[in-house]
Every structure is written in C-alpha cells, then in structure tokens.
Design a protein around this motif. Structure first.
Motif, PDB file in Angstrom:
ATOM      1  N   GLU A  73      46.094  -7.082  -1.447  1.00 21.69           N
ATOM      2  CA  GLU A  73      46.048  -8.491  -1.031  1.00 21.69           C
ATOM      3  C   GLU A  73      45.442  -9.364  -2.115  1.00 21.69           C
ATOM      4  OE1 GLU A  73      45.756  -8.699   3.791  1.00 21.69           O
ATOM      5  OE2 GLU A  73      43.988  -7.946   2.745  1.00 21.69           O
ATOM      6  N   ALA A  74      44.418  -8.838  -2.793  1.00 17.17           N
ATOM      7  CA  ALA A  74      43.802  -9.604  -3.871  1.00 17.17           C
ATOM      8  C   ALA A  74      44.795  -9.821  -5.015  1.00 17.17           C
ATOM      9  CB  ALA A  74      42.557  -8.877  -4.373  1.00 17.17           C
ATOM     10  N   LEU A  75      45.560  -8.794  -5.352  1.00 14.02           N
ATOM     11  CA  LEU A  75      46.572  -8.917  -6.402  1.00 14.02           C
ATOM     12  C   LEU A  75      47.679  -9.878  -5.975  1.00 14.02           C
ATOM     13  CD1 LEU A  75      46.848  -5.139  -7.366  1.00 14.02           C
ATOM     14  CD2 LEU A  75      45.910  -6.954  -8.823  1.00 14.02           C
ATOM     15  N   PHE A  76      48.078  -9.797  -4.718  1.00 16.28           N
ATOM     16  CA  PHE A  76      49.161 -10.619  -4.180  1.00 16.28           C
ATOM     17  C   PHE A  76      48.813 -12.109  -4.217  1.00 16.28           C
ATOM     18  CE2 PHE A  76      50.849 -12.725  -0.325  1.00 16.28           C
ATOM     19  CZ  PHE A  76      52.207 -12.628  -0.571  1.00 16.28           C
ATOM     20  N   SER A  77      47.567 -12.432  -3.921  1.00 20.09           N
ATOM     21  CA  SER A  77      47.168 -13.833  -3.801  1.00 20.09           C
ATOM     22  C   SER A  77      46.699 -14.442  -5.117  1.00 20.09           C
ATOM     23  CB  SER A  77      46.052 -13.974  -2.754  1.00 20.09           C
ATOM     24  OG  SER A  77      44.908 -13.216  -3.131  1.00 20.09           O
ATOM     25  N   ASP A  78      46.621 -13.647  -6.170  1.00 16.76           N
ATOM     26  CA  ASP A  78      46.115 -14.130  -7.458  1.00 16.76           C
ATOM     27  C   ASP A  78      47.261 -14.684  -8.298  1.00 16.76           C
ATOM     28  OD1 ASP A  78      44.791 -14.663  -9.778  1.00 16.76           O
ATOM     29  OD2 ASP A  78      44.397 -12.575 -10.311  1.00 16.76           O
ATOM     30  N   LEU A  79      47.460 -15.988  -8.237  1.00 11.09           N
ATOM     31  CA  LEU A  79      48.535 -16.618  -8.995  1.00 11.09           C
ATOM     32  C   LEU A  79      48.157 -16.872 -10.451  1.00 11.09           C
ATOM     33  CD1 LEU A  79      50.071 -19.152  -6.445  1.00 11.09           C
ATOM     34  CD2 LEU A  79      50.796 -16.827  -7.003  1.00 11.09           C
ATOM     35  N   SER A  80      46.960 -16.442 -10.854  1.00 16.00           N
ATOM     36  CA  SER A  80      46.580 -16.498 -12.265  1.00 16.00           C
ATOM     37  C   SER A  80      46.847 -15.168 -12.966  1.00 16.00           C
ATOM     38  CB  SER A  80      45.091 -16.863 -12.395  1.00 16.00           C
ATOM     39  OG  SER A  80      44.849 -18.176 -11.938  1.00 16.00           O
ATOM     40  N   PHE A  81      47.266 -14.157 -12.200  1.00  7.40           N
ATOM     41  CA  PHE A  81      47.629 -12.848 -12.746  1.00  7.40           C
ATOM     42  C   PHE A  81      46.475 -12.264 -13.578  1.00  7.40           C
ATOM     43  CE2 PHE A  81      51.516 -15.397 -12.330  1.00  7.40           C
ATOM     44  CZ  PHE A  81      52.244 -14.606 -11.464  1.00  7.40           C
ATOM     45  N   THR A  82      45.297 -12.260 -12.985  1.00  9.42           N
ATOM     46  CA  THR A  82      44.101 -11.804 -13.690  1.00  9.42           C
ATOM     47  C   THR A  82      44.222 -10.359 -14.147  1.00  9.42           C
ATOM     48  OG1 THR A  82      42.775 -13.335 -12.357  1.00  9.42           O
ATOM     49  CG2 THR A  82      41.598 -11.585 -13.531  1.00  9.42           C
ATOM     50  N   LEU A 119      51.935  -3.207  -0.904  1.00 12.12           N
ATOM     51  CA  LEU A 119      51.923  -2.101  -1.867  1.00 12.12           C
ATOM     52  C   LEU A 119      53.001  -2.297  -2.929  1.00 12.12           C
ATOM     53  CD1 LEU A 119      51.377   0.865   0.585  1.00 12.12           C
ATOM     54  CD2 LEU A 119      49.913   0.396  -1.381  1.00 12.12           C
ATOM     55  N   LEU A 120      54.190  -2.720  -2.519  1.00 14.48           N
ATOM     56  CA  LEU A 120      55.258  -2.967  -3.482  1.00 14.48           C
ATOM     57  C   LEU A 120      54.898  -4.119  -4.409  1.00 14.48           C
ATOM     58  CD1 LEU A 120      58.526  -2.639  -1.339  1.00 14.48           C
ATOM     59  CD2 LEU A 120      57.312  -0.866  -2.599  1.00 14.48           C
ATOM     60  N   ARG A 121      54.344  -5.190  -3.851  1.00 12.22           N
ATOM     61  CA  ARG A 121      53.995  -6.336  -4.669  1.00 12.22           C
ATOM     62  C   ARG A 121      52.900  -6.005  -5.684  1.00 12.22           C
ATOM     63  NH1 ARG A 121      55.766 -11.645  -3.225  1.00 12.22           N
ATOM     64  NH2 ARG A 121      54.474 -12.304  -4.988  1.00 12.22           N
ATOM     65  N   ALA A 122      51.978  -5.144  -5.292  1.00  9.70           N
ATOM     66  CA  ALA A 122      50.922  -4.746  -6.227  1.00  9.70           C
ATOM     67  C   ALA A 122      51.512  -4.094  -7.471  1.00  9.70           C
ATOM     68  CB  ALA A 122      49.943  -3.797  -5.542  1.00  9.70           C
ATOM     69  N   GLY A 123      52.590  -3.328  -7.282  1.00 10.96           N
ATOM     70  CA  GLY A 123      53.222  -2.658  -8.404  1.00 10.96           C
ATOM     71  C   GLY A 123      53.907  -3.595  -9.375  1.00 10.96           C
ATOM     72  N   MET A 124      54.026  -4.866  -9.007  1.00 13.70           N
ATOM     73  CA  MET A 124      54.665  -5.835  -9.893  1.00 13.70           C
ATOM     74  C   MET A 124      53.702  -6.433 -10.919  1.00 13.70           C
ATOM     75  SD  MET A 124      57.823  -5.856  -8.879  1.00 13.70           S
ATOM     76  CE  MET A 124      57.477  -4.087  -8.729  1.00 13.70           C
ATOM     77  N   VAL A 125      52.398  -6.205 -10.739  1.00 18.27           N
ATOM     78  CA  VAL A 125      51.421  -6.883 -11.603  1.00 18.27           C
ATOM     79  C   VAL A 125      50.421  -5.929 -12.253  1.00 18.27           C
ATOM     80  CG1 VAL A 125      51.609  -9.067 -10.362  1.00 18.27           C
ATOM     81  CG2 VAL A 125      49.909  -7.390  -9.626  1.00 18.27           C
ATOM     82  N   ILE A 126      50.549  -4.629 -12.006  1.00 13.92           N
ATOM     83  CA  ILE A 126      49.656  -3.650 -12.615  1.00 13.92           C
ATOM     84  C   ILE A 126      50.488  -2.585 -13.313  1.00 13.92           C
ATOM     85  CG2 ILE A 126      47.784  -4.025 -10.953  1.00 13.92           C
ATOM     86  CD1 ILE A 126      48.682  -1.523  -9.466  1.00 13.92           C
ATOM     87  N   PRO A 127      49.905  -1.822 -14.238  1.00 13.77           N
ATOM     88  CA  PRO A 127      50.667  -0.753 -14.907  1.00 13.77           C
ATOM     89  C   PRO A 127      51.208   0.255 -13.906  1.00 13.77           C
ATOM     90  CG  PRO A 127      48.604  -1.172 -16.059  1.00 13.77           C
ATOM     91  CD  PRO A 127      48.535  -1.962 -14.779  1.00 13.77           C
ATOM     92  N   VAL A 128      52.371   0.803 -14.209  1.00 13.49           N
ATOM     93  CA  VAL A 128      53.029   1.722 -13.281  1.00 13.49           C
ATOM     94  C   VAL A 128      52.170   2.949 -13.020  1.00 13.49           C
ATOM     95  CG1 VAL A 128      54.341   2.843 -15.138  1.00 13.49           C
ATOM     96  CG2 VAL A 128      55.196   2.924 -12.776  1.00 13.49           C
ATOM     97  N   GLU A 129      51.418   3.389 -14.020  1.00 15.09           N
ATOM     98  CA  GLU A 129      50.563   4.561 -13.823  1.00 15.09           C
ATOM     99  C   GLU A 129      49.496   4.286 -12.758  1.00 15.09           C
ATOM    100  OE1 GLU A 129      52.157   4.599 -18.022  1.00 15.09           O
ATOM    101  OE2 GLU A 129      51.205   3.104 -16.719  1.00 15.09           O
ATOM    102  N   GLU A 130      48.910   3.103 -12.807  1.00 13.69           N
ATOM    103  CA  GLU A 130      47.931   2.716 -11.794  1.00 13.69           C
ATOM    104  C   GLU A 130      48.583   2.576 -10.426  1.00 13.69           C
ATOM    105  OE1 GLU A 130      44.856  -0.987 -10.810  1.00 13.69           O
ATOM    106  OE2 GLU A 130      45.711  -0.802 -12.822  1.00 13.69           O
ATOM    107  N   HIS A 131      49.788   2.044 -10.403  1.00  7.83           N
ATOM    108  CA  HIS A 131      50.496   1.897  -9.126  1.00  7.83           C
ATOM    109  C   HIS A 131      50.837   3.257  -8.533  1.00  7.83           C
ATOM    110  CE1 HIS A 131      54.003   0.319  -6.567  1.00  7.83           C
ATOM    111  NE2 HIS A 131      52.896  -0.143  -6.041  1.00  7.83           N
TER     112      HIS A 131
END
Length: 394
Positions: free
Chosen positions: A17-26, A208-220
């Motif tokens: 949820e934190a990754l999903f809502s972060d529009l700054s792509f921290t 879970l799917l959306r999280a994989g769009m903003v982090i490295p695949v290994e972490e996902h």
C-alpha cells in the motif's frame, strides 16, 4: 511443527500500500541512487519487454497513471476530453517533476492514444529517451516473429544508448530466468486465489502486482514468496459469494476502492486482466537458444488473450473468457471497462455475444482511474451476485 513466516500478510500488504500510494516513486529513486550507472525505464500498462531493461542493468518502472490520488491540471491541456484518462495523468506526472529521475520511457502499441502519447513525450521531454514498441499483429514466426525480433533488437540498441554498454545474450537469458520465477510465483498466487478466494482478497492480490511495478523483480519475488507462505497459514471467513471473472482492466487501472467495492458487493473475483505485463506469458519463456527469438515466440504463441490483442481466428474470439469461467469455476463475468477505451469498448459486444451463446451471465459498467463514487458500482455488482444465486443454473 511448521516454521512461521517472517512476515504476516498484513505486514506485506502494508508495504504494498505504501508503494502503491507513493506517486514520487521513492523506492525507485532510492534504487537508482544506490549505485552509479543505474537507469530507470518507465513503461505504460499492458505489455513491455521488461527483461531487456533488467538485462541492461536497469529498473523497469510501471507508470500506471495517478489513480484517484492525482489531480490532473496540466495534463488536461494536452489532450481532448473524450479519451481515457491515463495519458493525461501520465503527462501530469511528467510535467509535475515526479518522473524527473526516469531515463527513458517505453510505449506499447495498444491504441492510437498511447501512440500519440509517445510522440508528445518526445516533444515535451527531449532530454529523456522514448521508445515506441510496435507489437506484431501477424502470428507467423516468419512474419510477425521476425518483425518482433527486430523490434526487440532495436529496443536493446536503444537501451544500450542509455547505458553506454551493450546488452549480451547471456544477460538477457539471466533476466528471462528471474522473470520466469516472477511469473511462476504470480501463477501460484492466482491459482491460490481461484482455489480459496476468501483467503486471497483481490484487493491484496492487486496491491501485490502493483508493488512489482516499482521495485526490482528480485525483491518482488521474495515478497510474493513471503505472501504465499503467510497466506497458507491463515484461514479467513468463507462467505457465500458469487464467483466472477473481471474483464476490461488491461490498460488503465481501476481505483483500489473499485476492486474492494466489487468484493464487498458479494463477489469473489477468481480471474481478471489486471496488469497483464506480470503474466503475459502463460508459461516459462525458454532459456535455450536465441533469447530474443524466445521472447518473440512466447509473445506470439504463449500469451494471454485480451481485447487489444489481434485474434486472427474469428471462431476463437472470446473463448478465452469461456475457458476462464470454466477453469476457475466462475458463475459470471463482469465487464469493467475504461471510459473512452476503443480497444475494450469495441470488443465488448462481441465478447458478450460469445458469453450469451454459452449461457454465461454477465454485466457491464465503465470506470476511470479517478472514479470516486463507488456506491452505484457496488449496487450493480451486488444485484448481479444476487441474481446469480437466485436464478442462475450455473
């Protein structure tokens, strides 16, 4: 005695949820800053050869619009009002500086709007790389296959121009392998939801799917493995819900509350077309031989059916939905279509006719990524769920 997982489902979904809502792509910014020479390449929804970005040492970053969190002000000045919202919110992300760290963007050939967006991006952000990826509509290896291999080869050259380094075949194979792991885990997640939809809420699966769009695949991959381990050790209440398949969310993504509203209406979502790039290929991509040919072959012969993808055999059109209903023991189909989406809305009547010929109940409504009023959708989906229970012979 079974070992307890290191993370609970609540812990994992809170991170998503934190990754999903972060529009700054921290997270993506921090990944890029952690080592010199790293690149971040954004891609629009639907499909992109993420393996090539990974092989170049980069992070493929899903740019899926601003959802219902972003007020589009500048973006509306660049597009007419009678198209879908995602290009306007993508422009807004760019103009507002939220994508200033992105080195390049990949645009898929899903529709005229995205094609035009790729050209506008080049004009508006000339210092950033942009690549329009033309996807094949001929599925013969000697025609569409050769064409797509050449597109992939040119994409590799484009990525190399961003990094200053060539992309080797071994690097592409290694990237295919790690994305094969990702696809395998996501298939397991989808199967678990189909088997036990009460234990895998679709709102959690989507996050879970959306999280994989903003982090490295290994972490996902680790995140997915942790969730699967945690969810198998819990038992949530089983409800007398109707099992439905969702169709129409292949590009512009739904507000999270829309998914939750469908679930709250009395529906278990047992299959969908959320974020198709995560499971475009139905099985593992081959590792032996030329990796670009293997990626092209997987696209042509082992990929998901969806409204924007050309179906050369008229007799097969729409049967993928019938197969999904049967495979996942669904009782009906909900067409949740993006407003002004030509590929989806033009295809929908044909798909509805196929479902009707097979006696499968269905309803349809439209949404935009910033839809705020969910009560009508919840009421419509709830009435559909009740009608299935009362009158369907399924």
């Amino acid at each position: 005695m079974l070992d307890r997982p290191h993370h609970t489902t609540a812990d994992i979904i809170a991170r998503c949820e934190a990754l999903f809502s972060d529009l700054s792509f921290t997270a993506a910014r921090e990944w890029k800053a952690a080592a010199p020479g790293r690149i971040v390449v954004g891609f629009l929804p639907y499909y992109a050869p993420r393996e090539l970005v990974h092989a170049a040492g980069g992070l493929p970053l899903g740019i899926f619009g601003g959802g219902d969190q972003l007020e589009v002000i500048h973006g509306d000045a660049y597009y007419q009002s009678y198209i879908c919202r995602i290009p306007r919110s993508t422009i807004e992300l760019g103009v507002s500086g939220r994508l200033d760290f992105v080195d390049g963007m990949m645009f898929p050939s899903i529709c005229d709007v995205i094609r035009n967006l790729s050209g506008m991006w080049k004009l508006m952000f000339p210092s950033k790389g942009a690549r329009y990826i033309d996807l094949p509509h001929n599925f013969d290896d000697d025609l569409g296959g050769e064409f797509y291999v050449s597109e992939l080869r040119e994409t590799c050259e484009w990525l190399s121009s961003l990094t200053g380094k060539p992309i080797t075949s071994d690097a592409i194979r290694a990237s295919i392998a790690v994305f094969n792991d990702n696809r395998r885990l996501i298939r397991a997640l989808y199967q678990l939801r189909a088997d036990e939809p009460w234990n895998v809420p679709s709102s959690e699966l989507y996050l879970l799917l959306r999280a994989g769009m903003v982090i490295p695949v290994e972490e996902h991959n680790q995140m997915l493995a942790d969730y699967l381990a945690a969810v198998r050790l819990q038992q949530r209440p089983i409800k007398d819900n109707s099992r439905v398949v969702i169709c129409g969310m292949f590009c512009e993504q739904p507000p999270l509350n829309l998914i939750k509203s469908i679930e709250l209406s009395g529906c278990y979502i047992v299959d969908d077309d959320f974020i198709l790039v995560t499971r475009w290929e139905n099985s593992d991509v081959a590792l032996d031989g030329d990796p670009l040919s293997n990626l092209a072959s997987a696209y042509l012969h082992d990929s998901k059916s969806t409204p924007p993808k050309y179906e050369p055999d008229e007799a097969k059109k729409g049967l993928y939905l019938v197969d999904s209903v049967r495979k996942n023991r669904a009782e009906g189909v909900i067409f949740a279509m993006t407003s002004f989406c030509d590929p989806g809305l033009l295809e929908r009547p044909m798909l509805q006719a196929v479902l009707k010929s097979h006696g499968i109940p269905q309803i349809a409504f439209k949404y935009a990524e910033n839809s705020g009023q969910m009560q009508p959708i919840r009421e419509q989906a709830g009435t559909f769920a009740d009608s299935i229970k009362l009158w369907s012979g399924a």
